[in-house]
Design a protein around this motif. Structure first.
Motif: not given
Lengths: 206, 299
Positions: A44-45, A47, A101-105, A108, A112, A115-116
């Motif tokens: 995942v990372k 890609l 694939l990474d955060v999925q939700i 969230q 992100d 907030k980020r």
């Protein structure tokens, strides 16, 4: 410059669909590698990073087309649209890998983005590129007229945001993202100086 | 000495090497036809240890480069024999302790621990090691000592990553004395019963399973007992993002990403995120150490 002339001759014979084809096959091949374990233990990372980094490289290549022609005579003009469209395609894939694939939700993902700061900046870059990709066709150029050029200057802003996004992702003091950002800022500076000069020339010649 | 803490994972949880190699083939074959998602055995429910390959090919050891594969590629350059650990500060018997000498005094046991990186990925690792408390007792901790500082080897000619100022070298970490003396805190010297590979922190590294991975400092050459909180590398580099405590805590975000969930390494492309556990699942064992502390403030 015979080398450049040779290159230009060769490139003239290369249709731009080859670029689209290679650009489309590469992510598919990566995905396949990810499925069969060819991308190591954290596909995942790999890609996510690969799509992001390739997008930045394409952005830089796109920004370099004009300076390359001016300073070396190398003519990549006919590939500029393909480079631009592929840049967007890779940014989109980078975003999708992160999202699916990474955060999925989904909640969230929204949190992100809001907030980020590095994600906010990346998202703004993506949103700027979206209309550029949609208007990368002859019909839009005709339809929009001079507005098209103004709109596509958004690529400069997106490039800086992309570079900053990469610098902000890094843990500790890392050189590579700073090199990317330096390339982007450098190419924009060359462009600014160049257009300043041509403005000057225009005014001198009335 | 040792055996003060009862492991809830046993030898039976360690997948035999042959079995995980087989499973990899099995998974790879299934993945090829797009069935990877059903290939996870029931064991993966809880705490199936990661494979040797996963544990030893995916590392953060910035002395060898910032890429996850860099340590596996370059760590062989590090000479680990002979190896001495300087134990100094507030101890009765300060001095240079040879690795072999230390090993002859310690009881090595297996500890299967969850390992949670601050980058929100995790593994399960079958360590072999001894309790840090036993080593500290060997040196004799003096009255009044409150903290333990650790340092990684810094040998630029064997560590290509140190030519870049990613962090301030040598790498430093630290624990409060009660954390250091906790039976869960070990010095690992092996994985899967084999000597610990260089990229994982040979010949001995700290493992504090309830803290983010970067606290578990590798290839230790110095241990210092002090009465003041020792400086730690990531905290010095970015104190807002990396606190001295750095306990795994799903409720306290890293400023750049959430810590509420994690990606388990080894699940492939479509692995579901799993919720991160308070103190990485060791809440019963260690929550008492932080009673009355505001964990959002002391992150």
């Amino acid at each position: 410059m015979p080398v450049v002339d040779h290159l230009n001759t060769t490139l003239r014979k290369l249709p731009s669909w080859v670029l689209y084809a290679v650009g489309a096959v590469y992510p598919a091949w990566l995905l396949y590698q990810g499925l069969i374990g060819g991308l190591g233990v954290d596909p995942v990372k790999v890609l996510e990073h690969e799509m992001g980094e390739r997008a930045l490289q394409l952005l830089i290549l796109g920004l370099a087309v004009t300076p390359l022609r001016r300073f070396t005579g190398l003519n990549l003009m006919k590939f500029r649209r393909a480079i631009g469209v592929l840049t967007f395609f890779y940014v989109l894939l980078h975003l999708l890998v992160w999202l699916v694939l990474d955060v999925q939700i989904l909640s969230q993902v929204w949190a992100d983005i809001l907030k980020r700061p590095y994600i906010t900046i990346g998202m703004v870059g993506f949103v700027i590129l979206l209309p550029l990709a949609l208007t990368s066709n002859n019909w839009s150029i005709r339809k929009l007229g001079p507005k098209w050029r103004t709109l596509h200057k958004g690529a400069y802003v997106a490039a800086v945001l992309g570079g900053v996004h990469y610098v902000m992702v890094a843990k500790g003091f890392q050189l590579e993202p700073l090199i990317y950002l330096a390339f982007i800022v450098g190419l924009l500076a060359v462009r600014a100086i160049g257009s300043g000069r041509s403005l000057l020339r225009k005014s001198v010649h009335g | 000495m040792a055996h003060r803490w009862k492991n809830d994972l046993t030898q039976a949880d360690v997948t035999p090497e042959a079995a995980y190699l087989n499973r990899r083939h099995f998974m790879a074959g299934l993945a090829g036809v797009g069935l990877a998602s059903i290939a996870k055995p029931a064991l993966a429910e809880g705490l199936e240890p990661n494979s040797w390959e996963e544990i030893t090919s995916y590392n953060n050891f910035y002395e060898f480069g910032t890429g996850k594969g860099d340590p596996a590629e370059y760590a062989h350059l590090m000479k680990t024999d002979p190896w001495t650990i300087k134990i100094d500060g507030m101890v009765d018997r300060p001095g240079d302790y040879g690795f072999d000498q230390v090993m002859s005094e310690m009881t090595v046991e297996e500890r299967i621990y969850r390992f949670r990186c601050v980058e929100a990925w995790s593994m399960v690792i079958p360590w072999n090691g001894f309790e840090l408390a036993d080593l500290l007792n060997l040196a004799g901790v003096q009255e009044g000592a409150k903290y333990v500082g650790f340092e990684t080897l810094y040998r630029p000619e064997e560590m290509p990553g140190t030519q870049y100022p990613v962090l301030e070298w040598p790498y430093k970490e630290g624990l409060r004395l009660d954390e250091a003396m906790h039976p869960l805190t070990i010095m690992a010297t092996g994985i899967y019963g084999k000597p610990i590979p260089n990229q994982n922190g040979a010949p001995l590294r700290l493992v504090v399973p309830w803290k983010y991975g970067f606290k578990s400092i590798k290839s230790i050459v110095r241990i210092t007992l002090t009465d003041k909180e020792p400086p730690t590398s990531w905290n010095q580099a970015n104190g807002r993002e990396y606190g001295f405590y750095s306990n795994v805590n799903p409720e306290v975000s890293h400023p750049r990403w959430s810590q509420a969930s994690e990606r388990k390494i080894g699940g492939g492309l479509f692995a579901k995120r799993v919720p991160t556990l308070m103190f990485n699942g060791y809440e019963n064992e260690v929550a008492g150490l932080y009673e009355g502390m505001d964990l959002a403030k002391f992150y």
